[in-house]
Motif scaffolding. Structure first.
Motif, PDB file in Angstrom:
ATOM      1  N   ILE A 116      -6.585  14.159 -26.921  1.00 50.16           N
ATOM      2  CA  ILE A 116      -7.067  15.511 -27.190  1.00 50.16           C
ATOM      3  C   ILE A 116      -8.100  15.417 -28.184  1.00 50.16           C
ATOM      4  CG2 ILE A 116      -6.721  17.882 -27.814  1.00 50.16           C
ATOM      5  CD1 ILE A 116      -4.045  17.572 -26.270  1.00 50.16           C
ATOM      6  N   GLN A 117      -7.925  14.522 -29.560  1.00 50.69           N
ATOM      7  CA  GLN A 117      -8.749  14.510 -30.494  1.00 50.69           C
ATOM      8  C   GLN A 117     -10.176  13.696 -30.061  1.00 50.69           C
ATOM      9  OE1 GLN A 117      -9.448  11.045 -32.387  1.00 50.69           O
ATOM     10  NE2 GLN A 117     -11.094  12.177 -33.236  1.00 50.69           N
ATOM     11  N   PHE A 120     -12.371  16.612 -28.097  1.00 51.87           N
ATOM     12  CA  PHE A 120     -13.009  17.380 -29.154  1.00 51.87           C
ATOM     13  C   PHE A 120     -13.902  16.815 -29.971  1.00 51.87           C
ATOM     14  CE2 PHE A 120      -9.815  20.096 -28.086  1.00 51.87           C
ATOM     15  CZ  PHE A 120      -9.821  21.483 -28.852  1.00 51.87           C
ATOM     16  N   SER A 121     -13.947  15.482 -30.040  1.00 56.56           N
ATOM     17  CA  SER A 121     -14.977  14.546 -30.806  1.00 56.56           C
ATOM     18  C   SER A 121     -16.367  14.498 -29.888  1.00 56.56           C
ATOM     19  CB  SER A 121     -14.436  13.217 -31.215  1.00 56.56           C
ATOM     20  OG  SER A 121     -13.329  13.263 -31.842  1.00 56.56           O
ATOM     21  N   GLY A 126     -16.855  20.664 -31.059  1.00 55.18           N
ATOM     22  CA  GLY A 126     -15.468  20.485 -31.073  1.00 55.18           C
ATOM     23  C   GLY A 126     -15.054  19.884 -32.167  1.00 55.18           C
ATOM     24  N   ARG A 127     -16.097  19.098 -32.878  1.00 59.16           N
ATOM     25  CA  ARG A 127     -15.541  18.365 -34.048  1.00 59.16           C
ATOM     26  C   ARG A 127     -15.485  19.516 -35.316  1.00 59.16           C
ATOM     27  NH1 ARG A 127     -19.233  14.604 -32.021  1.00 59.16           N
ATOM     28  NH2 ARG A 127     -21.249  15.589 -33.103  1.00 59.16           N
ATOM     29  N   HIS A 129     -13.829  22.244 -34.982  1.00 56.67           N
ATOM     30  CA  HIS A 129     -12.515  22.927 -34.702  1.00 56.67           C
ATOM     31  C   HIS A 129     -11.690  21.852 -34.338  1.00 56.67           C
ATOM     32  CE1 HIS A 129     -15.746  25.925 -33.761  1.00 56.67           C
ATOM     33  NE2 HIS A 129     -14.895  26.645 -34.126  1.00 56.67           N
ATOM     34  N   TYR A 130     -11.385  20.800 -35.138  1.00 58.55           N
ATOM     35  CA  TYR A 130     -10.149  20.137 -35.192  1.00 58.55           C
ATOM     36  C   TYR A 130      -8.847  20.990 -35.577  1.00 58.55           C
ATOM     37  CZ  TYR A 130     -12.971  15.683 -34.829  1.00 58.55           C
ATOM     38  OH  TYR A 130     -13.616  14.761 -34.462  1.00 58.55           O
ATOM     39  N   SER A 133      -7.704  21.517 -31.942  1.00 63.70           N
ATOM     40  CA  SER A 133      -7.368  20.198 -31.423  1.00 63.70           C
ATOM     41  C   SER A 133      -5.956  19.779 -31.954  1.00 63.70           C
ATOM     42  CB  SER A 133      -8.290  19.067 -31.790  1.00 63.70           C
ATOM     43  OG  SER A 133      -7.898  17.633 -31.573  1.00 63.70           O
ATOM     44  N   SER A 163      -5.857  14.613 -35.388  1.00 63.53           N
ATOM     45  CA  SER A 163      -6.931  15.795 -35.400  1.00 63.53           C
ATOM     46  C   SER A 163      -7.217  16.306 -37.173  1.00 63.53           C
ATOM     47  CB  SER A 163      -6.399  17.018 -34.677  1.00 63.53           C
ATOM     48  OG  SER A 163      -6.392  16.615 -33.553  1.00 63.53           O
TER      49      SER A 163
END
Length: 286
Positions: A116-117, A120-121, A126-127, A129-130, A133, A163
């Motif tokens: 999942i991390q 998001f990356s 996405g990065r 909003h870790y 994540s 995350s």
């Protein structure tokens, strides 16, 4: 609550019954194949102290030294193993502390967390909003551990760390083998120290009875085997109007109105298995 479906519904029919009693006693003892007599609290406290210290020190010593993981920013120890040590060395008889839960719980949670991390990356948004994540990783890992019947609370931190921790994030996929080695090390120490005064593990795969294959295949025996294979994996029997819980070596009777959680069912089954060993019947647990 007790889940109607776990992976055991599918796999237990293929899992062989326990054969640890066939090993030499000095080997079987350190795999949990013995009945520990009652001990004074002082001995258990000392065992807990020594086991916790040795288990965490072994993990820290290995990863502090130069290893294949040194160049991949491996931490001296993953923080979640502090909580795992409390379960393995203090509450070693609980279902949450059994080897299956420790190993599979940490690995599955770590796999979910890193996947999942990584998703998001893929984007700048996405990065940023870790935090989401990490929350999503723990939520998915919790459900997956329930389905796989390997709930281990400290593994929630293993899902969260990719995350939130920059060092763990920089390890990328190397986080998984570090988790595997750490889990195996703490289980190994628990097998050594946990079988001096007490008995660990209570079971390796499940406390539920498993069908033992028969050497012949006559029509009558074949019918009996099919009946056994189709039987429920738990020995819990719900009885209407019963006011007590009754545990015998071959059955557990509980009130029909009582809503048991899955860990409670496993705990009652583990007590039944201990009574079964006292009756000198062949072990049916794995």
């Amino acid at each position: 609550m007790v889940f109607k479906f776990t992976i055991d519904n599918v796999l237990n029919k293929y899992v062989p019954a326990n054969r640890l009693n066939r090993l030499p006693p000095w080997i079987g003892r350190f795999l949990g194949a013995h009945q520990a007599p009652p001990r004074h609290d002082y001995y258990i406290w000392l065992e807990t102290l020594i086991g916790t210290f040795c288990g965490l020190s072994l993990i820290e010593g290995i990863f502090k030294s130069h290893t294949a993981f040194t160049s991949h920013n491996a931490p001296m120890i993953i923080a979640s193993y502090g909580a795992s040590a409390i379960l393995c060395f203090n509450a070693s008889q609980a279902p949450l502390a059994q080897p299956r839960s420790v190993f599979m719980g940490h690995f599955l949670s770590s796999l979910v967390g890193i996947c999942i991390q990584k998703l998001f990356s893929l984007s700048a948004g996405g990065r940023e909003h870790y935090w989401a994540s990490g929350s999503l990783s723990v939520a998915v890992a919790s459900v997956l551990m329930s389905i796989c019947n390997c709930v281990h609370p400290p593994a929630g931190a293993s899902a969260l760390l990719p995350s939130l921790d920059d060092q763990i994030r920089s390890m990328s996929w190397w986080y998984l083998p570090v988790q595997i080695i750490s889990s195996l090390l703490i289980i190994t120490v628990a097998l050594i120290t946990g079988n001096i005064v007490r008995s660990y593990p209570v079971y390796w795969w499940t406390p539920a009875p498993l069908p033992v294959p028969k050497p012949t295949s006559t029509p009558l025996e074949k019918s009996e085997m099919e009946t056994t294979a189709d039987a429920p994996s738990s020995s819990i029997t719900y009885v209407p109007s019963l006011a007590t819980i009754q545990i015998a070596h071959d059955s557990v009777l509980v009130p029909e109105e009582l809503d048991l959680m899955e860990v409670e069912v496993e705990w009652l089954d583990s007590l039944r298995m201990k009574l079964q060993r006292l009756h000198a019947t062949p072990s049916q647990q794995v």
